[in-house]
Design an enzyme around this catalytic site. Structure first.
Site, PDB file in Angstrom:
ATOM      1  N   GLU A  38       1.590 -64.743  -3.360  1.00 25.03           N
ATOM      2  CA  GLU A  38       1.692 -65.405  -4.500  1.00 25.03           C
ATOM      3  C   GLU A  38       1.614 -64.557  -5.927  1.00 25.03           C
ATOM      4  O   GLU A  38       2.382 -65.060  -6.699  1.00 25.03           O
ATOM      5  CB  GLU A  38       0.462 -66.437  -4.758  1.00 25.03           C
ATOM      6  CG  GLU A  38       0.306 -67.591  -3.653  1.00 25.03           C
ATOM      7  CD  GLU A  38       1.521 -68.570  -4.127  1.00 25.03           C
ATOM      8  OE1 GLU A  38       1.540 -68.948  -5.357  1.00 25.03           O
ATOM      9  OE2 GLU A  38       2.096 -68.973  -3.217  1.00 25.03           O
ATOM     10  N   SER A  90      -1.108-123.687  22.159  1.00 18.29           N
ATOM     11  CA  SER A  90      -2.176-123.994  23.303  1.00 18.29           C
ATOM     12  C   SER A  90      -3.503-123.200  23.177  1.00 18.29           C
ATOM     13  O   SER A  90      -4.511-123.639  23.703  1.00 18.29           O
ATOM     14  CB  SER A  90      -1.682-124.237  24.433  1.00 18.29           C
ATOM     15  OG  SER A  90      -0.612-125.284  24.514  1.00 18.29           O
TER      16      SER A  90
END
Length: 676
Positions: free
Chosen positions: A109, A375
């Site tokens: 970095e 049902s």
């Protein structure tokens, strides 16, 4: 002497005393205007700084973190299986971080971090040169100080205003904090993908341990995430994260932070992720549970640990059974979606599948889809009839019926005449269910459904006997679970306990229940459910242990259900299409029953069989005697679901034994009455 108005010059044409030459005047004029321009530039710069600074975040907010609380979910056995929200780790001083991590971050970095004052002209020039020579914008000149200012105070928006504010805050950071403090602040707050913030949070999410325990390979992987945390998250793309970690290791070698041999060893043994369950993290279940947390503890709960009811083994079995059904036979039958929910008898949700593919559709059909149960709703009609005094042996008539102009028919043409309640339920005879409701009154059936936990709207009319009222799979399955719970109330639930980050119990489930159906009626109803699964419309779901269930199919095959119970587990399966399009003659006794069967076989493998709850003796004949009569041919006519082919009445071993499905060995059933 010169005349009036004439200029005098010295020898050689030089200006006289107090005079200056033209070039000198021009230089003074240039300096004057440069000073004026500089002054205006300073004024403009000040105005610009003031303009961009009026809403600048205060440095007093440096320790404040705005984030979603992290919710960590534990399975029923205590195993962590999902984390939702933003996960921040411990706030550490730089001396608490391992040296390999600091070197990995600096190498990839900002190698000149300790040499610049917040901005790095050399780094910017190096990045520009690299981008020009490679023909791509792959490097930037942003320093860790700049990234810290952006991470802590600003949004990631790429605007001129944000860049100016970033520069102002960078100067402030460099003036107020030491380099070590800036770097520690960055490591504590940087976003590293998958909802993890800070190096410690990322270490815990990805590797399952504190950042203090990082090895070189893990440090390199975390160091590589900052460039593109979502893209390089090892949970999203492990191979990409591993390749990026190799780049970080090479950078560390180039910066003389590690040797080439150390880098090679770390590449040979890359970072390993913490163990994760084989399922897809039960994301439908996760969403359902997380949505309920604030209802129990309020909106300001902080980081939480939620102990859930999920059984990872059963979840995997549910996902596999549903996927096999939908991706196999379901394709030919035009079945687009499905849901499966499995409960312990007390309502604890052990598995939940809310659709075919969460990534395609996160809509949870198991808890949110209202569908006609067909049902399968007859459960409430028969319960009300039994409670009114009928028994499994009571005779009913399958014949034409007209209830205020409503004239239902059976699934197949024809009527069977007089038959027992057991036969009518097992064969799902429509006319009998409507006749029972007409005699009882629709309000009694609605009241029964409410007692068993159905909260969806139910109109009090004759058609509800055949399942025209809409319900969700979870509430219907929980209603059936009452029969496995001895008639005590059941509410489907997924949360057992919620604890704060400090370990304080914020919520614990109240396990108290009420008796909503008498044990006698429970025992009678379980006998009917057993008949339906042993020789009726649900025979494809038959297991080698006591079980019962009911099929359901709505008009035009738009919905197909099977809901079944055992003494240990209750499960409901729904199949259909989101747009309500009809399937190709899919009935509840077909693919749903098969999926239920396949799930139950895996879910209950290796467990002892538990009989269904039975009530006190009520003078009825033994259930097996009824089944022998039924399977031997008593009664005819079509039912409310697809007709079934009853298996052989009994195996040669005598009363109480039957041939197992698929030609397996004969097995001995223990029926709800407790007698063989």
């Amino acid at each position: 002497m010169a005349g009036p108005g004439r200029k005098t010059t010295g020898r050689g044409g030089n200006p006289g005393p107090g005079r200056s030459s033209g070039p000198a005047r021009r230089r003074r004029g240039l300096l004057y205007w440069l000073a004026v321009a500089g002054l205006w530039a300073l004024i403009g710069l000040g105005a610009m700084v003031a303009w961009f600074s009026w809403d600048l975040p205060s440095m007093a907010d440096i320790d404040r973190i705005d984030r979603r609380p992290a919710i960590r979910l534990l399975a029923a056995n205590g195993t962590p299986f999902a984390t939702v929200g933003d996960l921040y780790g411990d706030t550490l001083a730089l001396t608490d971080y391992p040296d390999v991590l600091i070197k990995a971050v600096l190498a990839i970095e900002d190698r000149r971090f300790y040499d610049h004052g917040g901005f790095d002209p050399i780094g910017i020039l190096r990045a520009i040169f690299h981008n020009i020579t490679t023909g791509s914008i792959s490097q930037g000149g942003s320093t860790i100080s700049q990234q810290t200012a952006k991470t802590v105070f600003l949004s990631p928006q790429r605007t001129l205003r944000r860049k100016v504010q970033e520069a102002i805050l960078t100067v402030e950071l460099e003036n107020r904090l030491s380099k070590d403090q800036i770097l520690a602040l960055y490591l504590n707050r940087v976003y590293l993908g998958s909802g993890a913030y800070g190096m410690d949070g990322a270490a815990k999410r990805y590797f399952g341990h504190s950042v203090r325990q990082l090895n070189l390979a893990e440090a390199a992987m975390l160091g590589g995430l900052m460039k593109a945390p979502s893209r390089y998250s090892p949970l999203a793309d492990y191979e990409a994260a591993k390749a990026r970690a190799a780049v970080v290791l090479d950078a560390m070698v180039d910066a003389d932070f590690i040797t080439a041999d150390q880098a090679a060893a770390a590449k040979a043994l890359p970072a390993r992720l913490a163990a994760r369950p084989a399922s897809n993290d039960a994301r439908y279940f996760v969403d359902w549970v997380v949505d309920q947390v604030s209802d129990y503890i309020g909106p300001e709960g902080g980081d939480l640990t939620v102990a859930t009811t999920l059984d990872l083994k059963l979840q995997q079995a549910a996902e596999a059974a549903m996927a096999a059904g939908l991706d196999g036979e379901g394709i030919k039958l035009a079945v687009g979606q499905g849901a499966l929910v499995a409960l312990a008898p007390d309502g604890a949700v052990r598995a939940m599948v809310g659709g075919h593919d969460y990534s395609d559709s996160p809509f949870n059909r198991a808890v949110r889809a209202l569908r006609q149960p067909g049902s399968a709703f007859k459960l409430f009609v028969y319960l009300a009839a039994l409670e009114a005094g009928l028994t499994p042996d009571s005779t009913v008539v399958d014949g034409p019926i007209d209830v205020g102009g409503y004239k239902p028919t059976n699934f197949e043409p024809g009527y069977g005449g007089e038959m027992s309640l057991t036969t009518a339920f097992a064969r799902s005879v429509n006319t009998v269910a409507v006749r029972l409701l007409a005699n009882l009154g629709a309000r009694k059936v609605v009241a029964m459904a409410r007692r068993l936990g159905i909260t969806s709207d139910i109109p009090a009319n004759a058609s509800i006997a055949l399942g025209t009222a809409e319900v969700t799979p979870l509430e219907l399955t929980a209603a059936y679970a009452v029969l496995a719970n001895g008639g005590r109330s059941v509410l489907g639930y997924g949360i057992r306990e919620i604890r704060s980050a400090e370990g304080d119990v914020l919520y614990a489930r109240d396990t108290s229940t009420t008796q909503v159906v008498t044990p006698k009626v429970v025992g009678q109803m379980n006998r009917l459910l057993a008949a339906a699964i042993d020789g009726g419309t649900g025979h494809f779901a038959r297991l080698t242990r006591p079980a019962g269930g009911k099929t359901g199919t709505s008009q035009d095959y738009r919905n197909a259900w099977f809901v079944g119970i055992t003494g240990d587990l209750v499960a409901g399966v729904w199949l259909g299409n989101d747009d309500g399009a009809p399937m190709k003659k899919v009935t509840g006794g077909g693919l749903p029953a098969k999926i239920w069967h396949d799930f139950m076989v895996k879910a209950l493998s290796g467990t002892a069989a538990t009989p269904l709850p039975s009530g006190p003796g009520d003078g009825d004949r033994d259930l097996l005697d009824q089944l022998v009569d039924f399977l031997g041919g008593g009664g005819g006519g079509g039912g409310g679901d697809a007709p079934s082919r009853p298996p052989p009445a009994a195996a040669p071993g005598g009363v109480g034994e039957r041939a197992a499905p698929e030609g397996g060995p004969s097995i001995r059933y223990v029926y709800p009455t407790g007698r063989p």
